[in-house]
Design a protein around this motif. Structure first.
Motif, PDB file in Angstrom:
ATOM      1  N   ARG A   4       0.491  -3.041  -8.404  1.00  0.00           N
ATOM      2  CA  ARG A   4      -0.760  -3.793  -8.490  1.00  0.00           C
ATOM      3  C   ARG A   4      -0.500  -5.280  -8.241  1.00  0.00           C
ATOM      4  O   ARG A   4      -1.272  -5.958  -7.542  1.00  0.00           O
ATOM      5  CB  ARG A   4      -1.376  -3.575  -9.866  1.00  0.00           C
ATOM      6  CG  ARG A   4      -2.790  -4.129 -10.060  1.00  0.00           C
ATOM      7  CD  ARG A   4      -3.212  -3.804 -11.487  1.00  0.00           C
ATOM      8  NE  ARG A   4      -4.540  -4.258 -11.830  1.00  0.00           N
ATOM      9  CZ  ARG A   4      -5.649  -3.531 -11.702  1.00  0.00           C
ATOM     10  NH1 ARG A   4      -5.575  -2.306 -11.203  1.00  0.00           N
ATOM     11  NH2 ARG A   4      -6.821  -4.009 -12.067  1.00  0.00           N
ATOM     12  N   PHE A  16      -6.165   3.197 -11.872  1.00  0.00           N
ATOM     13  CA  PHE A  16      -5.184   2.733 -10.894  1.00  0.00           C
ATOM     14  C   PHE A  16      -3.860   3.464 -11.096  1.00  0.00           C
ATOM     15  O   PHE A  16      -3.243   3.945 -10.140  1.00  0.00           O
ATOM     16  CB  PHE A  16      -4.987   1.223 -11.039  1.00  0.00           C
ATOM     17  CG  PHE A  16      -4.058   0.618 -10.015  1.00  0.00           C
ATOM     18  CD1 PHE A  16      -4.569   0.014  -8.871  1.00  0.00           C
ATOM     19  CD2 PHE A  16      -2.684   0.628 -10.194  1.00  0.00           C
ATOM     20  CE1 PHE A  16      -3.719  -0.554  -7.924  1.00  0.00           C
ATOM     21  CE2 PHE A  16      -1.827   0.071  -9.256  1.00  0.00           C
ATOM     22  CZ  PHE A  16      -2.349  -0.527  -8.111  1.00  0.00           C
ATOM     23  N   LEU A  51      -8.862  -1.602  -3.760  1.00  0.00           N
ATOM     24  CA  LEU A  51      -7.853  -0.865  -4.515  1.00  0.00           C
ATOM     25  C   LEU A  51      -7.253  -1.718  -5.633  1.00  0.00           C
ATOM     26  O   LEU A  51      -6.980  -1.210  -6.726  1.00  0.00           O
ATOM     27  CB  LEU A  51      -6.754  -0.391  -3.574  1.00  0.00           C
ATOM     28  CG  LEU A  51      -7.181   0.618  -2.500  1.00  0.00           C
ATOM     29  CD1 LEU A  51      -5.994   0.960  -1.604  1.00  0.00           C
ATOM     30  CD2 LEU A  51      -7.759   1.873  -3.122  1.00  0.00           C
ATOM     31  N   ILE A  93      -9.245  -1.648  -8.967  1.00  0.00           N
ATOM     32  CA  ILE A  93      -9.460  -0.418  -9.727  1.00  0.00           C
ATOM     33  C   ILE A  93      -8.973  -0.630 -11.152  1.00  0.00           C
ATOM     34  O   ILE A  93      -7.874  -1.169 -11.365  1.00  0.00           O
ATOM     35  CB  ILE A  93      -8.698   0.759  -9.082  1.00  0.00           C
ATOM     36  CG1 ILE A  93      -9.258   1.059  -7.688  1.00  0.00           C
ATOM     37  CG2 ILE A  93      -8.766   2.011  -9.963  1.00  0.00           C
ATOM     38  CD1 ILE A  93      -8.472   2.115  -6.939  1.00  0.00           C
ATOM     39  N   VAL A 152      -4.262   7.011  -9.794  1.00  0.00           N
ATOM     40  CA  VAL A 152      -4.407   7.098  -8.337  1.00  0.00           C
ATOM     41  C   VAL A 152      -3.083   6.836  -7.629  1.00  0.00           C
ATOM     42  O   VAL A 152      -2.732   7.507  -6.643  1.00  0.00           O
ATOM     43  CB  VAL A 152      -5.478   6.104  -7.855  1.00  0.00           C
ATOM     44  CG1 VAL A 152      -5.473   5.981  -6.325  1.00  0.00           C
ATOM     45  CG2 VAL A 152      -6.853   6.536  -8.339  1.00  0.00           C
ATOM     46  N   PHE A 153      -2.324   5.854  -8.158  1.00  0.00           N
ATOM     47  CA  PHE A 153      -1.072   5.473  -7.505  1.00  0.00           C
ATOM     48  C   PHE A 153       0.154   5.968  -8.276  1.00  0.00           C
ATOM     49  O   PHE A 153       1.189   5.304  -8.323  1.00  0.00           O
ATOM     50  CB  PHE A 153      -1.030   3.954  -7.327  1.00  0.00           C
ATOM     51  CG  PHE A 153      -2.076   3.454  -6.384  1.00  0.00           C
ATOM     52  CD1 PHE A 153      -1.969   3.676  -5.026  1.00  0.00           C
ATOM     53  CD2 PHE A 153      -3.202   2.786  -6.861  1.00  0.00           C
ATOM     54  CE1 PHE A 153      -2.948   3.230  -4.145  1.00  0.00           C
ATOM     55  CE2 PHE A 153      -4.181   2.329  -5.999  1.00  0.00           C
ATOM     56  CZ  PHE A 153      -4.056   2.553  -4.632  1.00  0.00           C
ATOM     57  N   THR A 176      -9.962  -2.848   2.195  1.00  0.00           N
ATOM     58  CA  THR A 176      -9.350  -1.771   1.415  1.00  0.00           C
ATOM     59  C   THR A 176      -8.435  -2.307   0.320  1.00  0.00           C
ATOM     60  O   THR A 176      -8.487  -1.864  -0.836  1.00  0.00           O
ATOM     61  CB  THR A 176      -8.561  -0.826   2.337  1.00  0.00           C
ATOM     62  OG1 THR A 176      -9.439  -0.276   3.320  1.00  0.00           O
ATOM     63  CG2 THR A 176      -7.928   0.299   1.550  1.00  0.00           C
ATOM     64  N   LEU A 219       0.802  -1.217   0.000  1.00  0.00           N
ATOM     65  CA  LEU A 219       0.000   0.000   0.000  1.00  0.00           C
ATOM     66  C   LEU A 219       0.836   1.270   0.000  1.00  0.00           C
ATOM     67  O   LEU A 219       0.542   2.214  -0.722  1.00  0.00           O
ATOM     68  CB  LEU A 219      -0.934  -0.009   1.214  1.00  0.00           C
ATOM     69  CG  LEU A 219      -2.052  -1.052   1.173  1.00  0.00           C
ATOM     70  CD1 LEU A 219      -2.730  -1.165   2.528  1.00  0.00           C
ATOM     71  CD2 LEU A 219      -3.068  -0.695   0.097  1.00  0.00           C
TER      72      LEU A 219
END
Length: 283
Positions: free
Chosen positions: A224, A255, A247, A250, A258-259, A243, A22
């Motif tokens: 991922r 994805f 995630l 996504i 976001v990341f 969570t 994460l």
């Protein structure tokens, strides 16, 4: 002709298997791809993590074994050179710390100096340039995460006393950005009743405090894969989404967006420091 960049060593210290996915997976993959040595240290066995018990077992030992295999898969996806499992028992997140299991101790019950000395030996063996831990609140307050901060900070001090000038960075998330993302997600996703939105108002660090904003979009595929490796943590005992599971599902274009970045705070850096690499500024 430009001189090749110095080969550095990054030691990433986390509380449980899956925490690396994460907060730091993109940075780890980037450092490894750039030719640096990445060492992942995990404090506990993760045996008290929430999981779909019908699939992954109800006993601590069975889940710990599963999570150890998942950690190995995650590390492989990120290019980690060495994984160190300190082997302490998961302290859990309930109101009380459970008794120690046979033959082991809950991480929070291990004396600070003892745990720090163990991590110090890893830092010295690896000649670590950078050690990542968590902020003093442990991100969102889990007792094992707070202990990682305490143990990591003390281990760095011990390493410096023995001549190793290791830099400590706190892996974090800008809480203002996180809260906006949660509020946006709540418009299209129904969070479970036990989800406490207000707790995030006190979690992690304020955006203005963050010193390192590391671009990792190119390594979204590896991040991922790291998330998906921890399949036991994707669902809770009732089969509901956790969570990590949300995630990891996504869609890729979103994805990657976001990341696209990971965040760190250097507590020793002067205010206003802005860096884009965990090794930036090292001598």
């Amino acid at each position: 002709m430009d001189q090749p960049a110095a080969r550095r060593t990054l030691v990433v210290f986390h509380a449980h298997p899956d925490d690396e996915a994460l907060l730091t997976a993109g940075t780890m993959a980037r450092a490894a791809a750039d030719g640096h040595r990445v060492v992942l240290v995990v404090a506990t066995d993760g045996a008290l993590g929430l999981t779909d018990e019908a699939t992954y077992g109800t006993t601590g030992a069975a889940l710990a074994s599963t999570r150890g295999r998942e950690l190995t898969a995650s590390a492989g996806a990120l290019g980690v050179a060495r994984t160190v499992e300190l082997g302490y028992a998961d302290s859990g997140s309930g109101p009380d710390v459970l008794p120690d299991p046979p033959g082991s101790r809950r991480f929070v019950r291990v004396p600070l100096e003892e745990a720090a000395a163990t991590l110090t030996e890893v830092l010295l063996q690896e000649q670590a340039d950078v050690l990542t831990t968590y902020d003093p609140n442990g991100g969102y307050g889990h007792r094992d995460h707070v202990r990682v901060h305490e143990v990591g900070s003390r281990a760095a001090d011990l390493a410096r006393e023995r001549g190793l000038p290791v830099t400590v960075l706190w892996a974090t998330v800008p809480r203002d950005l996180l809260c906006r993302a949660i509020d946006l997600a709540a418009k299209v996703y129904r969070f479970p009743p036990q989800f406490d939105r207000s707790s995030f108002d006190r979690a992690y660090c304020a955006g203005a405090e963050i010193t390192h904003r590391v671009p990792v979009r190119r390594y979204a595929r590896a991040k991922r894969a790291s998330m998906r490796a921890h399949a036991s943590q994707a669902t809770d005992p009732g089969g509901g989404d956790r969570t990590l599971g949300i995630l990891a599902r996504i869609p890729r274009p979103l994805f990657d967006l976001v990341f696209a970045r990971e965040w760190f705070l250097d507590p020793a850096a002067p205010p206003g420091t802005t860096r884009t690499d965990v090794f930036e500024g090292l001598t």
